[in-house]
Design a protein around this motif. Structure first.
Motif, PDB file in Angstrom:
ATOM      1  N   ALA A   1       6.100   6.072  -9.555  1.00  0.00           N
ATOM      2  CA  ALA A   1       5.901   7.431 -10.036  1.00  0.00           C
ATOM      3  C   ALA A   1       4.678   7.518 -10.941  1.00  0.00           C
ATOM      4  O   ALA A   1       4.370   6.589 -11.673  1.00  0.00           O
ATOM      5  CB  ALA A   1       7.136   7.891 -10.791  1.00  0.00           C
ATOM      6  N   CYS A   2       3.987   8.643 -10.851  1.00  0.00           N
ATOM      7  CA  CYS A   2       2.849   8.899 -11.743  1.00  0.00           C
ATOM      8  C   CYS A   2       3.420   9.241 -13.116  1.00  0.00           C
ATOM      9  O   CYS A   2       4.308  10.084 -13.223  1.00  0.00           O
ATOM     10  CB  CYS A   2       2.038  10.059 -11.177  1.00  0.00           C
ATOM     11  N   HIS A   3       2.953   8.580 -14.169  1.00  0.00           N
ATOM     12  CA  HIS A   3       3.558   8.807 -15.483  1.00  0.00           C
ATOM     13  C   HIS A   3       3.223  10.180 -16.046  1.00  0.00           C
ATOM     14  O   HIS A   3       3.862  10.663 -16.960  1.00  0.00           O
ATOM     15  CB  HIS A   3       3.122   7.727 -16.471  1.00  0.00           C
ATOM     16  N   ARG A   4       2.183  10.830 -15.479  1.00  0.00           N
ATOM     17  CA  ARG A   4       1.788  12.122 -16.023  1.00  0.00           C
ATOM     18  C   ARG A   4       2.603  13.253 -15.406  1.00  0.00           C
ATOM     19  O   ARG A   4       3.115  14.102 -16.110  1.00  0.00           O
ATOM     20  CB  ARG A   4       0.305  12.347 -15.793  1.00  0.00           C
ATOM     21  N   CYS A   5       2.713  13.259 -14.063  1.00  0.00           N
ATOM     22  CA  CYS A   5       3.393  14.385 -13.427  1.00  0.00           C
ATOM     23  C   CYS A   5       4.755  14.006 -12.857  1.00  0.00           C
ATOM     24  O   CYS A   5       5.541  14.875 -12.502  1.00  0.00           O
ATOM     25  CB  CYS A   5       2.525  14.977 -12.324  1.00  0.00           C
ATOM     26  N   GLY A   6       5.059  12.727 -12.744  1.00  0.00           N
ATOM     27  CA  GLY A   6       6.371  12.305 -12.267  1.00  0.00           C
ATOM     28  C   GLY A   6       6.496  12.206 -10.758  1.00  0.00           C
ATOM     29  O   GLY A   6       7.524  11.773 -10.248  1.00  0.00           O
TER      30      GLY A   6
ATOM     31  N   HIS B   1      -2.343   5.811  -6.633  1.00  0.00           N
ATOM     32  CA  HIS B   1      -3.060   7.064  -6.450  1.00  0.00           C
ATOM     33  C   HIS B   1      -2.085   8.217  -6.473  1.00  0.00           C
ATOM     34  O   HIS B   1      -1.181   8.298  -5.652  1.00  0.00           O
ATOM     35  CB  HIS B   1      -3.804   7.016  -5.108  1.00  0.00           C
ATOM     36  N   CYS B   2      -2.250   9.130  -7.424  1.00  0.00           N
ATOM     37  CA  CYS B   2      -1.402  10.309  -7.472  1.00  0.00           C
ATOM     38  C   CYS B   2      -2.160  11.457  -6.836  1.00  0.00           C
ATOM     39  O   CYS B   2      -3.153  11.919  -7.383  1.00  0.00           O
ATOM     40  CB  CYS B   2      -1.014  10.650  -8.909  1.00  0.00           C
ATOM     41  N   THR B   3      -1.696  11.866  -5.668  1.00  0.00           N
ATOM     42  CA  THR B   3      -2.429  12.926  -4.951  1.00  0.00           C
ATOM     43  C   THR B   3      -2.306  14.263  -5.668  1.00  0.00           C
ATOM     44  O   THR B   3      -3.172  15.110  -5.558  1.00  0.00           O
ATOM     45  CB  THR B   3      -1.885  13.078  -3.511  1.00  0.00           C
ATOM     46  N   SER B   4      -1.219  14.406  -6.397  1.00  0.00           N
ATOM     47  CA  SER B   4      -1.009  15.669  -7.086  1.00  0.00           C
ATOM     48  C   SER B   4      -1.971  15.842  -8.269  1.00  0.00           C
ATOM     49  O   SER B   4      -2.573  16.893  -8.439  1.00  0.00           O
ATOM     50  CB  SER B   4       0.436  15.736  -7.561  1.00  0.00           C
ATOM     51  N   CYS B   5      -2.109  14.803  -9.071  1.00  0.00           N
ATOM     52  CA  CYS B   5      -3.048  14.871 -10.208  1.00  0.00           C
ATOM     53  C   CYS B   5      -4.460  14.538  -9.750  1.00  0.00           C
ATOM     54  O   CYS B   5      -5.423  14.813 -10.467  1.00  0.00           O
ATOM     55  CB  CYS B   5      -2.680  13.870 -11.303  1.00  0.00           C
ATOM     56  N   GLY B   6      -4.587  13.905  -8.595  1.00  0.00           N
ATOM     57  CA  GLY B   6      -5.894  13.481  -8.129  1.00  0.00           C
ATOM     58  C   GLY B   6      -6.451  12.364  -8.998  1.00  0.00           C
ATOM     59  O   GLY B   6      -7.658  12.267  -9.233  1.00  0.00           O
TER      60      GLY B   6
HETATM   61 ZN   LIG Z   1       0.389  12.714 -11.151  1.00  0.00          ZN
END
Ligand SMILES: [Zn+2]
Length: 486
Positions: A381-386, A397-402
């Motif tokens: 999981a991306c720690h920023r957006c989950g 790579h978090c595609t949501s946060c880019g």
């Molecule tokens: Zn993210």
């Protein structure tokens, strides 16, 4: 907490070793007898204590069969009963999981866990069935140990400064004197382990009495750590500790594979020679090229190096942390046995155990708190957006946060954040964690347009572990889409 210390014999003469070896062999028979008789549900499982077994053996003369001194067999009997009890407790861990997984109503589950704890599982059909399934009948595999009670041994230092440990032999009042390679006298109950002509004296001391506890206090921050393979630990502040671990492990793994290949080849040459009647050649190869002394010595040395690297890494973390948040690494995996011959995975499994030991041990000694959290999805999981990101090598790579994160630093931050997570507890099942993460990001998505201006977001951003956006991530952050822009 107790820490095990080991003293080694030095230049022990052969007849003394042989005498101790014989004693250990006979005590192995005592152990086997205990396992045979009490190693099942009807023995320790029904609450039988070592004292009553002792009385039984004295009454029916069982003890006379073994040809060892009274104290020796009594201590061995107690030790074997403790082993059986530990075996039982290990089975209970599995049964406890099964009871939780069964997931009926909480009151019933609580009652089940309580009867398990109090050894009253025989009355509950589900628990009894599970216990039979998980508590497989064990047998004794220990034939090289002698347990010596604290009041049965003594040490003297001779004129040359050599430390001698005297332990009971097979005859009364005839002590066997073992020269030790240390000047620190072992104390308390001793466990002598006889290996390859050398005696290892294992004993326990209180960790709080160790020197290091007063010298190096812990730090005052709260830090999450992720266990890695190239580094022993990565912390939530982006620092890596125990960088030599990967090199040590892969080096050892490659070397073991190569050496095993060469040994297999030599073994086949020896076998062929023996088949053709050339027994001299076969014997020569087996004794000169296929021995185990050097191999075992190298294995011990390698293990010591890895342990040192991992313990040093944990000390670095505790230097700055008053609270260390980590995954519970003592948790066993069901598929453990299938690891088999794969050297890499075997080493990885072993280092996991050492890391768990080091975290518990160092925390205890230096006074920091160790908090275990549920680590499900912390590496994905991306720690920023989950949201769950895409992992490639050491990048996430978090595609949501880019954004591209360092995978292990991201994991360490997630682990840190789990410590205060109201919805994800230590034993929350895997699927439930995924569901929780999913619900959070869905909620997030529906509220996205107003998100930026809400005070909660500002606060959450301010709480983010410091330094994340700047230094260590500076190079890996490829593009950062602002929330709400899409
Ligand atoms: Zn993210």
């Amino acid at each position: 907490m107790k820490v095990t210390r080991i003293a080694y014999s030095t230049r022990l003469n052969r007849s003394k070793y042989a005498a101790l070896h014989e004693q250990a062999r006979r005590l192995g028979q005592v152990r086997s007898e205990v396992w045979q008789r009490y190693g099942s549900i009807s023995g320790v499982g029904s609450g039988l204590k070592d004292r009553s077994v002792r009385d039984r053996w004295l009454a029916d003369d069982t003890h006379a069969r073994f040809g060892v001194l009274a104290n020796a067999w009594k201590e061995t009997l107690r030790d074997a009963m403790t082993d059986i009890a530990a075996n039982l407790e290990a089975a209970k861990v599995e049964v406890r999981r099964a009871a939780i997984r069964r997931g009926s109503d909480p009151a019933e589950r609580m009652q089940m866990l309580n009867s398990l704890k109090a050894d009253r599982w025989a009355g509950d059909p589900f628990l009894a069935r599970q216990m039979r399934k998980h508590w497989r009948r064990g047998r004794n595999r220990t034939h090289d140990q002698i347990v010596v009670r604290a009041d049965q041994h003594n040490t003297v230092v001779d004129r040359r400064g050599q430390l001698w440990l005297a332990v009971p032999g097979l005859e009364r009042r005839r002590m066997v004197r073992i020269p030790l390679s240390t000047t620190v006298a072992p104390t308390g109950t001793l466990r002598l382990i006889l290996r390859r002509g050398r005696v290892e004296v294992h004993y326990q001391i209180d960790a709080s009495q160790m020197r290091s506890s007063s010298q190096r206090p812990c730090g005052d921050r709260t830090i999450g750590v992720d266990k890695g393979y190239t580094e022993a630990l990565t912390d939530s502040e982006g620092a890596r500790h125990g960088r030599r671990l990967g090199e040590l492990l892969s080096g050892e793994s490659d070397w073991l594979k190569e050496r095993n290949r060469r040994r297999a080849k030599l073994r086949s040459i020896a076998n062929t020679a023996a088949l053709r009647g050339n027994h001299a050649k076969a014997h020569r190869i087996r004794s000169h090229n296929l021995g185990t002394v050097k191999r075992d010595r190298q294995a011990i040395r390698h293990r010591a190096q890895v342990r040192t690297e991992i313990f040093k890494a944990v000390h670095r973390v505790v230097d700055k942390a008053g609270v260390v948040v980590a995954e519970d690494l003592t948790k066993r995996f069901a598929g453990r046995k299938t690891l088999g011959k794969n050297v890499n995975r075997r080493l990885a499994g072993w280092t996991k155990g050492v890391t768990a030991e080091a975290l518990a041990n160092v925390s205890e000694r230096r006074g920091s708190a160790l908090v275990h959290v549920n680590a499900a999805y912390t590496s994905q999981a991306c720690h920023r957006c989950g949201r769950l990101g895409r992992r490639s090598g050491d990048r996430l790579h978090c595609t949501s946060c880019g954004v591209v994160w360092q995978a292990d630093v991201n994991a360490a931050i997630n682990i840190l954040q789990r410590a205060g997570d109201p919805d994800i507890a230590l034993h929350t099942p895997h699927d439930k964690v995924r569901q929780t993460l999913q619900e959070r990001t869905d909620r997030h998505r529906t509220r996205l347009p107003v998100q930026d201006s809400s005070p909660a977001t500002v606060e959450r951003r301010a709480n983010r572990p410091n330094g994340m956006m700047s230094n260590q991530f500076g190079s890996s952050e490829v593009s950062c889409r602002t929330p709400g822009a899409g």
